[in-house]
Design an enzyme around this catalytic site. Sequence first.
Site, short mmCIF file in Angstrom:
data_model
loop_
_atom_site.label_atom_id
_atom_site.label_comp_id
_atom_site.label_asym_id
_atom_site.label_seq_id
_atom_site.Cartn_x
_atom_site.Cartn_y
_atom_site.Cartn_z
N THR A 137 12.40 -3.02 -9.03
CA THR A 137 12.83 -4.07 -9.95
C THR A 137 11.82 -5.20 -10.15
OG1 THR A 137 15.08 -3.57 -9.36
CG2 THR A 137 14.72 -5.64 -10.51
N ASP B 234 -8.09 5.42 -1.01
CA ASP B 234 -7.20 4.38 -0.49
C ASP B 234 -8.04 3.23 0.05
OD1 ASP B 234 -5.52 2.76 0.98
OD2 ASP B 234 -4.36 4.40 1.84
N GLU B 235 -8.14 2.18 -0.77
CA GLU B 235 -8.94 1.00 -0.40
C GLU B 235 -8.05 -0.10 0.18
OE1 GLU B 235 -12.49 -0.18 -1.69
OE2 GLU B 235 -12.92 1.95 -1.46
N VAL B 236 -6.84 0.25 0.57
CA VAL B 236 -5.86 -0.77 0.93
C VAL B 236 -6.38 -1.71 2.02
CG1 VAL B 236 -3.57 -1.16 1.96
CG2 VAL B 236 -3.83 0.51 0.13
N LYS B 237 -6.90 -1.15 3.11
CA LYS B 237 -7.31 -2.06 4.19
C LYS B 237 -8.76 -2.52 4.07
CE LYS B 237 -5.72 -1.77 8.57
NZ LYS B 237 -5.71 -1.21 9.94
N GLY C 6 0.83 -1.20 0.00
CA GLY C 6 0.00 0.00 0.00
C GLY C 6 0.87 1.25 0.00
N SER C 7 2.01 1.16 0.64
CA SER C 7 2.90 2.32 0.74
C SER C 7 3.41 2.75 -0.63
CB SER C 7 4.11 1.99 1.63
OG SER C 7 3.71 1.58 2.91
N TYR D 18 -3.61 6.91 7.48
CA TYR D 18 -2.41 6.09 7.28
C TYR D 18 -2.38 5.65 5.82
CZ TYR D 18 1.41 2.90 8.07
OH TYR D 18 2.65 2.28 8.02
C1 LIG Z 1 -1.68 -0.63 5.59
C2 LIG Z 1 -2.16 0.53 4.83
C3 LIG Z 1 -1.36 1.16 3.88
C4 LIG Z 1 0.07 0.75 3.65
O1 LIG Z 1 0.17 -0.56 3.20
P1 LIG Z 1 1.53 -1.37 3.44
O2 LIG Z 1 1.28 -2.68 2.79
O3 LIG Z 1 1.76 -1.44 4.90
O4 LIG Z 1 2.59 -0.62 2.74
C5 LIG Z 1 -1.90 2.19 3.14
N1 LIG Z 1 -3.16 2.60 3.34
C6 LIG Z 1 -3.97 2.02 4.24
C7 LIG Z 1 -5.36 2.50 4.39
C8 LIG Z 1 -3.50 0.97 5.03
O5 LIG Z 1 -4.29 0.42 5.96
#
Ligand SMILES: *Cc1c(COP(=O)(O)O)cnc(C)c1O
Length: 438
Positions: A295, A238-241, A109-110, A136
């Site tokens: 890479t 940001d849909e990461v979590k 996600g970063s 975050y």
């Molecule tokens: C965890 C998270 C990230 C970062 O993801 P990583 O895999 O730790 O780099 C970014 N955005 C949100 C909302 C997260 O919960």
Amino acid sequence: MVGLYERDAKALSRMSFLRFFPQAVIGGDGAYLIGEDGRRLLDFSAAWGAASLGHSHPALRAAVARALASQAGASHLSSANLPAVELAEKLLSIVPQRAAGRVWLGHSGSDASETAARAVVAATGRPRIISFKGAYHGGTVGSMAVSGHPVQQGVPKAPGLSLIPYPNPYRDGGEHAASESAIAQLEDLLSGPAPPEEVAALFLEPIQSDGGMIVPPAGYFRTVEEICRRHGILLVVDEVKVGLGRTGTLHAFEQLDIEPDIIIFGKGLGGGLPVSAAIGPEAIMNHKPAFSFQTVHGNPVCAAAGLAVLQTIERERLADNAAEVGQHLRDLLQRLKNTHPIIGDVRGRGLSIGIELVADRTSKEPAKIEAALTIYRAFELGLVLYYVGVNSNVLELTPPLTLTKEQASEGVALLDQAMSDVMSGRVDRSALTAFAGW
Ligand SMILES: *Cc1c(COP(=O)(O)O)cnc(C)c1O
């Protein structure tokens, strides 16, 4: 014999630790982790949501084995490979038209957030970004630069970053008041310190998860979207979590009734393998060749894992499962409120759930130590979960999307016991001294 946890402490850098109890696992099976001591631990975290299909899901195992059987290189940096192309095509097919331009694949996600933050500024020529206090978006320099979480205090922010408050219905006087005051602050920002024609994008989390699993007030992000559209400010979601089925719909933003320009996926996309994506319009996400690369991105093994996760979410209707089991879980947790005055609020969507612990329901003083003790005790009893929040007092539930109602009930019974043990003083506070948490 020296245990795994001790060996880990002697070999691995604690700069990468976020530890809450002495968890050492040697395997996993669905919603359970297998501890070194042979215990089966019910996993209500799924590694912060990354293990979206649970542990050792057959579809993921098969996809990875297939990709490795005749490995099509290790990267899409200087060569096309089928799994990376298939994953990108699949991702374009599941996002709204507005965002369906090009896919940038990464590992976390970063890196995906960082790439989006750089690309929106470079491609629009607008130097500013707006994001939220408590947000975050990652742990690399460029993703921390657009985040607002207190764990990153002291880390330099992007020169053009403005942080606005994320409306919190529980703490800001209910949905309506929280929404009104947050909108007013956005409007003040745009009419003063951050002229809208200088703002490239607004980064948002559909649920502010690490900030405390805060569910935004109904309609709030619709208004934010209107304001952004008026000024040509891009919406980066940001849909990461909480994305990819976790909230009970495929995308969490669907429930906000907004259309992102750019979407970030991570964590659950790889089902435990490192793969992320930033997806958006061609004008942004095709900005320049060799603008943002590492890479082994687009490596066929992780890409195949990502595709298998997306296919499994569809085939096993895991968004529907998250909605149904999540509702059951929240119902049980709401009932716990009757016997545990320490629970101030239970909130969430689908299988993204937060339980905010407070010393007193009127003052809402955060019960930080009790949160740490509760998850410590839960672990001793066989349940894995962690806490989040700008006050470190919100228990976070992001179990595998495959969780069953029976497993949900089993976990709530363990949590009930853990809270009773903590509140009756049966858990020694000194247990926490070895665990910094966050
Ligand atoms: C965890 C998270 C990230 C970062 O993801 P990583 O895999 O730790 O780099 C970014 N955005 C949100 C909302 C997260 O919960």
